[in-house]
Design an enzyme around this catalytic site. Structure first.
Site, PDB file in Angstrom:
ATOM      1  N   LYS A 125      51.667  31.416  40.300  1.00 44.08           N
ATOM      2  CA  LYS A 125      50.582  31.118  39.348  1.00 44.08           C
ATOM      3  C   LYS A 125      50.957  29.855  38.595  1.00 44.08           C
ATOM      4  O   LYS A 125      52.142  29.531  38.471  1.00 44.08           O
ATOM      5  CB  LYS A 125      50.433  32.278  38.354  1.00 44.08           C
ATOM      6  CG  LYS A 125      49.116  32.291  37.607  1.00 44.08           C
ATOM      7  CD  LYS A 125      48.034  33.005  38.367  1.00 44.08           C
ATOM      8  CE  LYS A 125      46.713  32.937  37.649  1.00 44.08           C
ATOM      9  NZ  LYS A 125      45.736  33.867  38.226  1.00 44.08           N
ATOM     10  N   ASP A 165      41.382  29.666  38.313  1.00 44.33           N
ATOM     11  CA  ASP A 165      41.472  30.813  37.404  1.00 44.33           C
ATOM     12  C   ASP A 165      40.672  30.358  36.177  1.00 44.33           C
ATOM     13  O   ASP A 165      39.808  29.473  36.303  1.00 44.33           O
ATOM     14  CB  ASP A 165      42.942  31.128  37.072  1.00 44.33           C
ATOM     15  CG  ASP A 165      43.117  32.446  36.297  1.00 44.33           C
ATOM     16  OD1 ASP A 165      43.077  33.512  36.919  1.00 44.33           O
ATOM     17  OD2 ASP A 165      43.268  32.415  35.064  1.00 44.33           O
TER      18      ASP A 165
HETATM   19  N1  NAI Z   1      38.572  33.290  39.444  1.00 48.70           N
HETATM   20  C1  NAI Z   1      39.171  34.189  40.217  1.00 48.70           C
HETATM   21  O1  NAI Z   1      39.025  34.180  41.435  1.00 48.70           O
HETATM   22  C2  NAI Z   1      39.984  35.271  39.621  1.00 48.70           C
HETATM   23  C3  NAI Z   1      40.046  35.471  38.264  1.00 48.70           C
HETATM   24  N2  NAI Z   1      40.710  36.538  37.768  1.00 48.70           N
HETATM   25  C4  NAI Z   1      40.761  36.800  36.334  1.00 48.70           C
HETATM   26  O2  NAI Z   1      39.441  37.001  35.841  1.00 48.70           O
HETATM   27  C5  NAI Z   1      39.365  36.611  34.470  1.00 48.70           C
HETATM   28  C6  NAI Z   1      38.229  35.618  34.292  1.00 48.70           C
HETATM   29  O3  NAI Z   1      38.483  34.467  35.079  1.00 48.70           O
HETATM   30  P1  NAI Z   1      37.331  33.486  35.567  1.00 48.70           P
HETATM   31  O4  NAI Z   1      36.019  34.174  35.514  1.00 48.70           O
HETATM   32  O5  NAI Z   1      37.786  32.894  36.844  1.00 48.70           O
HETATM   33  O6  NAI Z   1      37.406  32.339  34.478  1.00 48.70           O
HETATM   34  P2  NAI Z   1      36.226  31.439  33.901  1.00 48.70           P
HETATM   35  O7  NAI Z   1      36.894  30.300  33.233  1.00 48.70           O
HETATM   36  O8  NAI Z   1      35.209  31.175  34.940  1.00 48.70           O
HETATM   37  O9  NAI Z   1      35.571  32.405  32.845  1.00 48.70           O
HETATM   38  C7  NAI Z   1      36.282  33.018  31.816  1.00 48.70           C
HETATM   39  C8  NAI Z   1      35.256  33.641  30.935  1.00 48.70           C
HETATM   40  O10 NAI Z   1      35.881  34.520  30.038  1.00 48.70           O
HETATM   41  C9  NAI Z   1      35.471  34.198  28.739  1.00 48.70           C
HETATM   42  N3  NAI Z   1      36.553  34.425  27.825  1.00 48.70           N
HETATM   43  C10 NAI Z   1      37.764  33.867  27.814  1.00 48.70           C
HETATM   44  N4  NAI Z   1      38.450  34.333  26.764  1.00 48.70           N
HETATM   45  C11 NAI Z   1      37.627  35.220  26.158  1.00 48.70           C
HETATM   46  C12 NAI Z   1      37.750  36.044  25.046  1.00 48.70           C
HETATM   47  N5  NAI Z   1      38.873  36.034  24.326  1.00 48.70           N
HETATM   48  N6  NAI Z   1      36.714  36.837  24.710  1.00 48.70           N
HETATM   49  C13 NAI Z   1      35.586  36.851  25.441  1.00 48.70           C
HETATM   50  N7  NAI Z   1      35.413  36.080  26.493  1.00 48.70           N
HETATM   51  C14 NAI Z   1      36.418  35.284  26.844  1.00 48.70           C
HETATM   52  C15 NAI Z   1      35.137  32.725  28.757  1.00 48.70           C
HETATM   53  O11 NAI Z   1      34.221  32.395  27.732  1.00 48.70           O
HETATM   54  C16 NAI Z   1      34.517  32.598  30.116  1.00 48.70           C
HETATM   55  O12 NAI Z   1      33.157  32.896  30.067  1.00 48.70           O
HETATM   56  C17 NAI Z   1      40.760  36.104  34.116  1.00 48.70           C
HETATM   57  O13 NAI Z   1      41.525  37.171  33.628  1.00 48.70           O
HETATM   58  C18 NAI Z   1      41.324  35.687  35.475  1.00 48.70           C
HETATM   59  O14 NAI Z   1      42.733  35.662  35.483  1.00 48.70           O
HETATM   60  C19 NAI Z   1      41.300  37.471  38.592  1.00 48.70           C
HETATM   61  C20 NAI Z   1      41.273  37.318  39.936  1.00 48.70           C
HETATM   62  C21 NAI Z   1      40.701  36.144  40.570  1.00 48.70           C
HETATM   63  O1  AKG Z   2      42.602  32.738  44.950  1.00 50.98           O
HETATM   64  C1  AKG Z   2      43.740  32.633  44.560  1.00 50.98           C
HETATM   65  O2  AKG Z   2      44.637  32.081  45.171  1.00 50.98           O
HETATM   66  C2  AKG Z   2      44.172  33.184  43.240  1.00 50.98           C
HETATM   67  C3  AKG Z   2      43.239  34.025  42.493  1.00 50.98           C
HETATM   68  C4  AKG Z   2      43.911  34.409  41.218  1.00 50.98           C
HETATM   69  O3  AKG Z   2      44.351  33.556  40.480  1.00 50.98           O
HETATM   70  C5  AKG Z   2      44.100  35.806  40.893  1.00 50.98           C
HETATM   71  O4  AKG Z   2      44.007  36.643  41.791  1.00 50.98           O
HETATM   72  O5  AKG Z   2      44.367  36.100  39.717  1.00 50.98           O
END
Ligand code: NAI
Ligand code: AKG
Length: 450
Positions: A125, A165
């Protein structure tokens, strides 16, 4: 078990001030107790001690020039945690809260998550304490280029393959890939989550959210239930939240909330997905603007949240999908969900529930899909992108989605069968941690002391 206690005490001494990392390690080690007690080989080979120490931690300066001509400096990280099962694989997070402890917790979770997918990917990561909010496109590009000016020498399609992420989507991946290509001359699959125009995979954008809903579907089906008609709370309004909401609608459920760091939208009639996509994917504005198009919805600003938790989890619903960030769901939130009749939680985010909240779900015997199992669809589809890049193929949306469903089903089965094997059939935390651990640990033993 004193071995676990001593290991954690030592970790706190040697890696000070990394609260989220300790939390992730404690949760895994607690679950591993039954397997550590009955398998001396893991202690003989110091598997735990080796697993909690990253193979490599890269920390670097990221200098860049803002639109006013001033030089700004951020901290960049890539933690290459474990390569027993394949090249390091995991996202990059750009958020002001990023520090070494947060990247280590995320990298540590990624080891087990990636193992659960059954695909040949190790865990890593990275990220930076850079805040993309309010930055111009030029500033984002210059930051990404500077980030890669250092990171390019550590990554490659068979060594370390970053993705997105929080704060990193297709735009940032594009700028980073462009700089990598310029520096190395290589046009290869070094990143996933790429644009569909130049090597990205169909379904990768949707995969984490879709996968998290498939996981919920499999949990419900195991007890003869379905998603149809279920009212669902979703937190977050980013990539994972949006495609969780999309899939919930497709499977007949009714998502009634979303949130960002300014507050929560509660829309009893169901969140309007077109409005949400317009606000967050196109205009990138605050969620309160949702009310302009939907005056019948309610906006709860963060200032009005309960002192011991998050307003989104105090709303009545059948299911909860935390899709924002770590520790966004407290013990009191978990108690409120259970008291309001919530029958299941599927985590789209990484470690969104505190340890106490997880205990509440397990004690209440509701369905609980921990993040490392329920949100593994994103990284799994990243590996499908790597496979397409390496074989110079492009699979259809239906083909990738079908593979994603099978992978999520297998993760559910592997976690639930392992949980049953260790006498706690409802406990998917135990099942996921042991199932992931066994694959990595046995591979490490076979590969010798490295
Ligand atoms: N993008 C991916 O493929 C993956 C993401 N994740 C996890 O999913 C979660 C969201 O990631 P993404 O949707 O990719 O990021 P993103 O940047 O697209 O969206 C994050 C969202 O969460 C909100 N947010 C952040 N901090 C916040 C808080 N304290 N209170 C309320 N809302 C808050 C933001 O306003 C934003 O709308 C993270 O924990 C990330 O590690 C897990 C697996 C894969
Ligand atoms: O697609 C990836 O390689 C990573 C996704 C990721 O950051 C996660 O699973 O938390």
């Amino acid at each position: 078990m004193t071995y676990i206690h001593d290991t954690i005490a030592k970790l706190k001494k040697t890696s000070p001030a990394q609260a989220e990392f300790y939390q992730a390690v404690e949760e895994v080690l607690d679950s591993l107790q039954p397997i550590l007690e009955t398998n001396e080989k893991y202690q003989l080979h110091s598997i735990i001690e080796r697993m909690i120490e990253p193979e490599r931690q890269i920390m670097f300066r990221v200098p860049w020039v803002d639109d006013q001509g001033k030089v700004q400096v951020n901290k960049g990280y890539r933690i290459e945690f474990n390569s027993a099962l394949g090249p390091y694989k995991g996202g990059l997070r750009f958020h002001p809260s990023v520090n070494a402890g947060i990247i280590k917790f995320l990298g540590f979770e990624q080891i087990f998550k990636n193992a659960l997918t059954g695909l040949p990917i190790g865990g890593g990561k990275g990220g930076a304490n850079f805040d993309p909010k309010g930055k111009s496109d030029g500033e984002i590009m210059r930051f990404c280029q500077s980030f890669i000016n250092e990171l390019y020498r550590h990554i490659g399609p068979t060594t370390d393959v970053p993705a997105g992420d929080i704060g990193v989507g297709a735009r940032e991946i594009g700028y980073m890939f462009g700089q990598y290509k310029r520096l190395t001359g290589n046009y290869d699959g070094v990143f996933t989550g790429k644009s569909l125009l130049w090597g990205g995979s169909l379904v990768r954008k949707e995969a984490t959210g879709y996968g998290c809903v498939y996981f919920a579907q499999y949990m419900l089906e195991s007890k003869g239930d379905t998603l149809v008609g279920k009212r669902c709370l979703v937190s977050g309004a980013g990539n994972v939240a949006i495609y969780t909401i999309e899939k919930l609608y497709q499977l007949g459920a009714v998502p009634v909330s979303c949130s960002d760091s300014s507050g929560t939208i509660y829309h009893e009639a169901g969140v309007n997905l077109d409005t949400l996509k317009e606000l967050k994917e196109v205009r990138k504005v605050r969620l309160n603007e949702y009310l302009t198009a939907h005056p019948d919805a309610r906006f709860i600003p963060v200032a009005d949240y309960p002192a011991d938790g998050n307003a989104v989890w105090r709303l009545p619903a059948d299911l909860a999908f935390p899709c924002a960030t770590q520790n966004e769901l407290s013990e009191s939130d978990a108690q409120a969900l259970v008291a309001n009749g919530c029958i299941g939680v599927s985590e789209g985010a990484n470690m969104p529930s505190t340890q106490d909240a997880v205990e509440v779900f397990l004690d209440a015997r509701i369905h609980y899909g921990p993040g490392k199992a329920a949100n593994a669809g994103g990284v799994a589809t990243s590996q499908l992108e790597m496979a397409q890049n390496a074989s110079m193929q492009r699979w259809s949306f239906e083909e990738v989605d079908e593979k994603l469903k099978v992978i999520m089903k297998n993760i559910f089965l592997s976690a639930s069968e392992t949980a049953a094997e260790f006498g706690e059939p409802h406990n998917l935390v135990l099942g996921a941690n042991i199932a992931g651990f066994r694959k990595v640990a046995d591979a490490m033993i076979e590969q010798g002391v490295v």
